[in-house]
Design an enzyme around this catalytic site. Structure first.
Site, PDB file in Angstrom:
ATOM      1  N   LYS A 296      77.546  31.784  49.544  1.00 53.83           N
ATOM      2  CA  LYS A 296      78.598  32.758  49.282  1.00 53.83           C
ATOM      3  C   LYS A 296      79.096  32.508  47.869  1.00 53.83           C
ATOM      4  O   LYS A 296      79.643  31.442  47.585  1.00 53.83           O
ATOM      5  CB  LYS A 296      79.738  32.590  50.284  1.00 53.83           C
ATOM      6  CG  LYS A 296      80.971  33.415  49.949  1.00 53.83           C
ATOM      7  CD  LYS A 296      82.083  33.175  50.959  1.00 53.83           C
ATOM      8  CE  LYS A 296      83.372  33.853  50.536  1.00 53.83           C
ATOM      9  NZ  LYS A 296      84.429  33.649  51.520  1.00 53.83           N
ATOM     10  N   LYS A 353      75.584  36.215  50.186  1.00 55.32           N
ATOM     11  CA  LYS A 353      76.633  37.199  49.910  1.00 55.32           C
ATOM     12  C   LYS A 353      77.124  37.020  48.489  1.00 55.32           C
ATOM     13  O   LYS A 353      77.369  35.880  48.098  1.00 55.32           O
ATOM     14  CB  LYS A 353      77.764  36.970  50.918  1.00 55.32           C
ATOM     15  CG  LYS A 353      79.047  37.693  50.667  1.00 55.32           C
ATOM     16  CD  LYS A 353      80.077  37.280  51.691  1.00 55.32           C
ATOM     17  CE  LYS A 353      81.461  37.548  51.134  1.00 55.32           C
ATOM     18  NZ  LYS A 353      82.511  36.927  51.871  1.00 55.32           N
TER      19      LYS A 353
HETATM   20  C1  PBG Z   1      86.585  36.085  53.751  1.00 54.43           C
HETATM   21  C2  PBG Z   1      85.558  37.148  53.614  1.00 54.43           C
HETATM   22  C3  PBG Z   1      85.437  37.964  52.483  1.00 54.43           C
HETATM   23  C4  PBG Z   1      84.396  38.847  52.726  1.00 54.43           C
HETATM   24  C5  PBG Z   1      83.915  38.577  53.996  1.00 54.43           C
HETATM   25  N1  PBG Z   1      84.648  37.517  54.528  1.00 54.43           N
HETATM   26  C6  PBG Z   1      86.232  38.048  51.266  1.00 54.43           C
HETATM   27  C7  PBG Z   1      86.516  36.869  50.465  1.00 54.43           C
HETATM   28  O1  PBG Z   1      85.822  35.854  50.470  1.00 54.43           O
HETATM   29  O2  PBG Z   1      87.502  36.977  49.760  1.00 54.43           O
HETATM   30  C8  PBG Z   1      83.957  39.877  51.727  1.00 54.43           C
HETATM   31  C9  PBG Z   1      83.284  41.044  52.230  1.00 54.43           C
HETATM   32  C10 PBG Z   1      83.245  42.204  51.320  1.00 54.43           C
HETATM   33  O3  PBG Z   1      83.658  42.178  50.143  1.00 54.43           O
HETATM   34  O4  PBG Z   1      82.780  43.231  51.802  1.00 54.43           O
HETATM   35  N2  PBG Z   1      86.457  35.173  54.730  1.00 54.43           N
END
Ligand code: PBG
Length: 432
Positions: A296, A353
């Site tokens: 991530k 991600k």
């Molecule tokens: C947080 C989480 C996020 C997303 C999924 N889970 C945002 C972040 O890390 O701030 C992002 C998903 C998206 O932008 O569509 N646990």
């Protein structure tokens, strides 16, 4: 034998005439229709293939025997066939050149829609999609400004309808993101493991309606943290790793108890996959899977999501202290370090991600690990395509399908995408 019946295992609801669009951006020349026989329990889909009746041995006589036909040809009486079409003319002025001496002409295998369909390497199906859904306590569905077409859905009404629509076109997996009332947020995010909280309640409701729906949950403290962070924040701004993991384990167990099929830690704390696995197993949830957000990245593509959940960090930004976030989007090898940890700690699925800007990382994990790979096409990727389409700068539908296919080509088995419903409808041949 007049017909054969194939039983295809099918946990998913029957798919409305899944037209096999063989090539994105190209009208299929042949349309295969899978007619799904709806059964009460919807556990089996039958494909009935009927063999031609004329092969039962009773061929209709036309008057001349095979031997007579052969004899006629041997004697030089060739029967007439349609003429070979003339060579298509080139426009006047086309230079006359000798053919290039090429032994390989890749265009040969691309010369017709049917051949292109035969050689298509990657396919996209509604079964590959996981539909992220935002839920809240309200009755109404609230549009999310930065994500056109997305809503915070009322958990008892809008959500149930949205899931029904998705299942109708073969999308049978969802991942839930709650919008938690501010009054329930705290620095330690204890609401995250309230068994009567919004997420567990929603899981019961969905499982009650749709027992075969696959429910993924998000494991992280950000929706429950008064600081808006994925973990517990120390006075000096450091996210406390082990203390946060303790909370995440309780959160995952609470979600599993409510009936979650796959818990998905998105926090990036060290050691959380192993700890969650142990906590689940200790409570008898050996069957609950873990999809780990393995790679991530600290990305600006999450902007619209944070608006959706009102989960912007109150201070700082995630990359400074969400320790396991791959600090900079400049890092590639670091994804391997994370993947090694997740694999050895027992993750069932590895997630990358964002998606499209990180295709190299998806391919890296696909090549190095045998585990299924998930890609998250995040909010910023979705919103850019929507905005480009609304401004008529790009063809929204085609760019949507292309981006999803590219994630599959890079090596993703499943894709978390806000386009799940729209893309599945497109694959099923529905306009909208
Ligand atoms: C947080 C989480 C996020 C997303 C999924 N889970 C945002 C972040 O890390 O701030 C992002 C998903 C998206 O932008 O569509 N646990």
């Amino acid at each position: 034998m007049a017909s054969s019946v194939f039983h295809a295992p099918c946990g998913a609801p029957s798919i409305k005439q899944l037209e096999c669009q063989k090539y994105v951006g190209l009208r299929p020349s042949v349309t295969l229709r899978f007619n799904c026989v709806k059964t009460k329990t919807v556990t089996t889909r039958r494909l009935v293939v009927t063999a031609s009746k004329s092969h039962d041995g009773t061929t209709k006589k036309l008057g001349i025997s095979d031997a007579e036909c052969e004899a006629a040809v041997v004697a030089g009486n060739i029967p007439e066939a349609p003429p070979v079409p003339p060579k298509p003319a080139a426009p006047a002025g086309t230079p006359v050149v000798p053919s290039l001496p090429l032994s390989r002409r890749p265009r040969r295998n691309r010369k017709s829609p049917a051949m292109r369909a035969s050689f298509q390497e990657t396919n996209l199906s509604p079964a590959n999609f996981v539909y992220p859904l935002f839920i809240h306590e309200g009755e109404e569905d609230t549009p999310i400004g930065a994500m056109p077409g997305c809503y915070r859905l009322g958990w008892r009404h809008g959500l149930v309808q949205e899931v029904a629509k998705a299942r109708d076109v073969g999308v049978n997996s969802v991942v839930l993101f709650p919008k938690v009332p501010d009054a329930l947020k705290s620095p330690t995010g204890d609401e995250a493991y309230n068994d009567n909280g919004l997420v567990p309640r929603t899981i019961w409701l969905l499982k009650d309606r749709y027992p075969d729906l696959v429910i993924y949950t998000d494991v992280a403290l950000d929706p429950y943290s008064s600081d808006g962070h994925d973990g517990i924040v120390r006075e000096d701004g450091v996210i406390m790793n082990d203390e946060t993991v303790h909370q995440l384990c309780k959160q995952a167990v609470s979600q599993a108890r409510a009936g979650a099929d796959v818990v998905s830690p998105s926090d990036m704390m060290d050691g959380r996959v192993g700890a969650i696995r142990a906590a689940l197993d200790a409570e008898g949830f050996q069957h609950v899977s873990i999809m780990s957000y393995t790679a991530k990245y600290a990305s600006s593509f999450y902007g619209p999501f944070r608006e959706a959940l009102d989960s912007n960090p109150r201070f700082g930004d995630k990359k400074t202290y969400v320790i396991r976030v791959i600090e900079l989007y400049a890092n590639y090898r670091e994804a391997l370090v994370e993947a090694q940890a997740d694999e050895s700690e027992g993750a069932d699925i590895l997630l990358v991600k964002p998606g499209l800007p990180y295709l190299d990382v998806i391919r890296l994990l696909r090549d190095k690990y045998p585990l299924p790979i998930a890609a998250y096409q995040v909010s910023g990727e979705y919103s850019m395509i929507k905005a480009g389409g609304a401004l008529k700068m790009i063809d929204e539908q085609r760019v949507m399908m292309e981006s999803l296919m590219c994630l599959r080509r890079a090596g993703a088995d499943i894709i978390l995408t806000y386009f799940a419903l729209q893309a599945a409808r497109c694959l099923c041949g529905e306009k909208r």
